[in-house]
Write a protein that holds these residues in place. Structure first.
Motif, PDB file in Angstrom:
ATOM      1  N   ALA A 400       0.760  -1.246   0.161  1.00 41.36           N
ATOM      2  CA  ALA A 400      -0.147   0.078  -0.114  1.00 41.36           C
ATOM      3  C   ALA A 400       0.815   1.289   0.051  1.00 41.36           C
ATOM      4  O   ALA A 400       0.623   2.265  -0.686  1.00 41.36           O
ATOM      5  CB  ALA A 400      -1.034   0.051   1.144  1.00 41.36           C
ATOM      6  N   ARG A 418      -4.256  -2.192  -1.614  1.00 37.94           N
ATOM      7  CA  ARG A 418      -4.474  -3.175  -0.819  1.00 37.94           C
ATOM      8  C   ARG A 418      -4.295  -4.796  -1.353  1.00 37.94           C
ATOM      9  O   ARG A 418      -3.908  -5.725  -0.555  1.00 37.94           O
ATOM     10  CB  ARG A 418      -5.581  -3.298   0.129  1.00 37.94           C
ATOM     11  N   CYS A 422      -2.950  -8.276   0.481  1.00 38.87           N
ATOM     12  CA  CYS A 422      -4.018  -9.579   0.731  1.00 38.87           C
ATOM     13  C   CYS A 422      -3.467 -10.555  -0.110  1.00 38.87           C
ATOM     14  O   CYS A 422      -3.547 -11.764   0.436  1.00 38.87           O
ATOM     15  CB  CYS A 422      -5.098  -8.846   0.208  1.00 38.87           C
TER      16      CYS A 422
END
Length: 449
Positions: A400, A418, A422
């Motif tokens: 990020a 993001r 993830c």
């Protein structure tokens, strides 16, 4: 007399009952490896650079070139390109790991290979198809108008068919060459030969998977390291596997077995030197490091295969004009790419004892790859190979923090700030669940929230 009768009965059972049925051995590993050269049709364009140095002045609307439309046809070959396959089997599990000298592979290419393997009668297996990411490999093999215009050229069914055929042939040959094997893994630090596009710390680790037969004779090796195949620049018009191919060629000459190069978390990693001399010198250094990893490789404990897969849902993809134009436009300005790139992907993890590897469908930032390794180590794995550019291609994935500043890397990160984190967390979690022997979950991991 009774004893004599019993002896005769036992002898009859041995002679007439037929051969004993072999019991499955979950810890017994078989392995086979093969190399098949890519038969690239003459006149195929190169994939990897969208610059004017490789583009035709005018698209080939008149059909002058057999396989090229947006880009210039290749002018011969600098070195041979190949598909190299390793087939592993233990118990009920079968895995085929293929390394191919291409810029990338998409899920449709991978699915074509799987269909043709099934049609050829190859027993079911889990396929890992890893592109080396050479920027001087053949183009015209991806069914995407946007990617074709950007860097690959439009799809040519003859080119694609020849590449798929080589992969299928390599897997079939490797499968037919299987025999009892031993597996070991080595880790070495590679001397500084790469730079970070983002000014971040890189991962100098090279991992080497060593396969030998029962007598210690080489069967094959996999070497895993993160570096872009861009030592040869856009002015090069000869087909080449770049510095990774140079290293694999040297390894194969030294060991006499296929050497599969699998790229790592390569998103922000470029070679520090460029040009013909750099290909030779850096390739020699990489081969020397891999030989060192081979020499000091330690046996894997309990060489039983385990496999896990996890689908991941992704946000709607978009191209950030802010990131691509150096911040000249507001962040809200974006080009939706939902019709071009997928809204999900599938990760595959494989463990062999205390060593594992996991596929990534694109170019992961180095720090995220290191995070996968750290998390998997905490779960009990001694070594982890991050297999970037495997089975699918969905662009770059950054942290990020590194998505916000405009850059080439953040421009090519199509799923937002993001998703990279993830995806890395999901990969590490998948490895952990395979290590623990947990039943596979059918619920997709959600990276679209």
């Amino acid at each position: 007399m009774i004893r004599l009768a019993r002896l005769a009965l036992a002898l009859a059972l041995v002679l007439f009952a037929g051969p004993a049925v072999a019991q499955p051995c979950p810890d017994c590993l078989q392995a086979g490896a093969a190399r098949v050269d890519l038969a690239v049709p003459a006149g195929t364009p190169l994939a990897g650079y969208g610059s004017t140095a490789r583009r035709l002045l005018v698209p080939d609307v008149l059909g002058r070139h057999a396989h090229a439309f947006w880009f210039k046809p290749a002018e011969g070959a600098r070195d041979a390109l190949a598909a190299r396959a390793l087939v592993l089997e233990s118990g009920e599990q079968r895995v085929a790991w293929v390394a191919i000298d291409l810029l990338a592979v998409d899920r449709a290419f991978t699915a074509d290979v799987e269909r043709q393997l099934a049609a050829a009668g190859v027993r079911p297996l889990t396929l890992l198809l890893s592109a080396s990411h050479t920027h001087s490999g053949p183009g015209a093999f991806v069914d995407s108008a946007l990617l074709g215009w950007l860097a690959v050229d439009r799809l040519d069914v003859g080119v694609r068919g020849s590449l798929v055929e080589a992969v299928v042939a390599a897997v079939r040959q490797a499968d037919g060459a299987r025999r009892p094997a031993r597996i070991a893994v080595g880790s070495v630090a590679v001397p500084a030969m790469a730079t970070s596009r983002l000014g971040r710390a890189l991962d100098s680790e090279m991992l080497v998977v060593k396969l030998t037969d029962g007598a210690g004779r080489p069967l094959g090796l996999v070497w895993n390291y993160a570096i872009h195949g861009t030592a040869l620049g856009p002015r090069n018009l000869r087909l080449s596997a770049d510095l990774m191919g140079e290293a694999s060629r040297r390894l194969e000459q030294a060991l006499g077995v296929p050497a599969l190069f699998v790229n790592g978390a390569v998103g922000d990693v470029s070679p520090a030197r460029h040009g013909e001399r750099a290909v030779v010198d850096l390739g020699a250094e990489l081969a020397s490091a891999a030989r060192a990893g081979w020499a000091q490789a330690k046996p894997v404990t309990r060489a039983a295969l385990a496999v896990g897969r996890r689908t991941v849902t992704l946000p709607r993809p978009w191209l950030s004009a802010h990131n691509c134009l150096r911040g000249w436009l507001p962040r809200a300005v974006a080009l939706p790419l939902g019709s071009v790139f997928a809204h999900d992907t599938t990760l595959t993890a494989v463990t062999v004892g205390d060593v594992g590897w996991v596929t990534i469908p694109g170019e992961l930032q180095t720090s995220l790859g290191r995070g996968i390794k750290d998390a998997a180590a905490a779960a009990g794995l001694r070594r982890v190979l991050v297999a970037g550019l495997s089975n699918d291609y969905l662009g770059y994935f950054t942290t990020a923090a590194d998505y916000d500043p405009p850059s080439y890397v953040s421009c090519a990160s199509l799923y937002g700030p993001r998703t990279g984190g993830c995806l890395a967390d999901t990969a590490a979690g998948l490895l952990g669940s395979v290590v623990r022997g947990e039943a596979p979950t059918t619920a997709p991991a959600a990276c679209d929230r």
